[in-house]
Design a protein around this motif. Structure first.
Motif, PDB file in Angstrom:
ATOM      1  N   ASP A  44       0.778  -1.224   0.000  1.00 46.38           N
ATOM      2  CA  ASP A  44       0.000   0.000   0.000  1.00 46.38           C
ATOM      3  C   ASP A  44       0.818   1.287   0.000  1.00 46.38           C
ATOM      4  OD1 ASP A  44      -2.448   1.601   1.124  1.00 46.38           O
ATOM      5  OD2 ASP A  44      -1.210   1.423   2.877  1.00 46.38           O
ATOM      6  N   VAL A 101       2.927   2.681  -2.301  1.00 46.35           N
ATOM      7  CA  VAL A 101       2.848   3.443  -3.538  1.00 46.35           C
ATOM      8  C   VAL A 101       1.448   4.030  -3.724  1.00 46.35           C
ATOM      9  CG1 VAL A 101       3.142   3.340  -6.044  1.00 46.35           C
ATOM     10  CG2 VAL A 101       4.730   2.125  -4.561  1.00 46.35           C
ATOM     11  N   GLY A 102       0.429   3.281  -3.357  1.00 44.33           N
ATOM     12  CA  GLY A 102      -0.935   3.808  -3.424  1.00 44.33           C
ATOM     13  C   GLY A 102      -1.144   5.012  -2.522  1.00 44.33           C
ATOM     14  N   ARG A 103      -0.593   4.946  -1.324  1.00 48.62           N
ATOM     15  CA  ARG A 103      -0.697   6.084  -0.396  1.00 48.62           C
ATOM     16  C   ARG A 103       0.068   7.296  -0.922  1.00 48.62           C
ATOM     17  NH1 ARG A 103       1.514   4.222   4.865  1.00 48.62           N
ATOM     18  NH2 ARG A 103       1.022   6.346   5.520  1.00 48.62           N
ATOM     19  N   ALA A 132       0.625   7.933  -4.117  1.00 51.66           N
ATOM     20  CA  ALA A 132      -0.153   8.443  -5.255  1.00 51.66           C
ATOM     21  C   ALA A 132      -1.312   9.308  -4.775  1.00 51.66           C
ATOM     22  CB  ALA A 132      -0.664   7.287  -6.096  1.00 51.66           C
ATOM     23  N   ALA A 133      -2.027   8.841  -3.758  1.00 49.02           N
ATOM     24  CA  ALA A 133      -3.170   9.601  -3.237  1.00 49.02           C
ATOM     25  C   ALA A 133      -2.714  10.923  -2.618  1.00 49.02           C
ATOM     26  CB  ALA A 133      -3.932   8.766  -2.214  1.00 49.02           C
ATOM     27  N   THR A 174      -1.406  13.382  -5.342  1.00 51.29           N
ATOM     28  CA  THR A 174      -2.543  13.891  -6.110  1.00 51.29           C
ATOM     29  C   THR A 174      -3.311  14.928  -5.306  1.00 51.29           C
ATOM     30  OG1 THR A 174      -2.715  11.838  -7.368  1.00 51.29           O
ATOM     31  CG2 THR A 174      -4.667  13.260  -7.325  1.00 51.29           C
ATOM     32  N   GLU A 228      -1.289  12.671 -13.646  1.00 49.48           N
ATOM     33  CA  GLU A 228      -0.556  11.421 -13.850  1.00 49.48           C
ATOM     34  C   GLU A 228       0.722  11.421 -13.031  1.00 49.48           C
ATOM     35  OE1 GLU A 228       1.948   9.550 -17.483  1.00 49.48           O
ATOM     36  OE2 GLU A 228      -0.078  10.205 -17.961  1.00 49.48           O
TER      37      GLU A 228
END
Length: 123
Positions: free
Chosen positions: A74, A76-78, A80-81, A84, A100
């Motif tokens: 998780d 990389v997902g965190r 990214a969020a 963003t 992106e």
């Protein structure tokens, strides 16, 4: 060492630089921890309107991280969020869907600091 390079239209960056850099560093610190504040690097690249070929005004980010980060559930997902959200805070909600982020993982032995390859013991 997390490195973020943000490409955005020059006019969109104007007068937002300090807040954007601060928000991106906070996004990194929120995931990595306070220790990352001193090593996070953010570069803003402003592109003149006549050199921007994308239909959208949304920024593009290249995020250099250690390859090992991809093994953390998780993480990389965190990142990214959080990145963003920091961009949307400065550029507006209308940019969220088109923003992106490209994560580029690097192994220690493929980086150098101070002229010395990282991940090597003795030379």
């Amino acid at each position: 060492m997390p490195h973020l390079t943000v490409y955005a239209r020059e006019n969109d960056l104007a007068r937002r630089e300090a807040e954007l850099i601060g928000g991106l560093i906070e996004a990194v610190v929120d995931v990595y921890g306070e220790w990352a504040r001193e090593i996070a690097v953010v570069m803003l690249i402003g592109v003149p309107d006549n050199r921007w070929g994308a239909a959208t005004r949304a920024p593009r980010v290249q995020f250099g991280i250690k390859e090992a980060a991809f093994e953390q559930p998780d993480m990389v997902g965190r990142l990214a969020a959080g990145v963003t959200d920091a961009l949307v805070t400065q550029f507006g909600e209308q940019t969220r869907a088109a923003t992106e982020i490209e994560f580029v993982g690097t192994r220690d032995e493929r980086t150098a600091t101070g002229g010395v390859l990282n991940g090597r013991v003795g030379t």
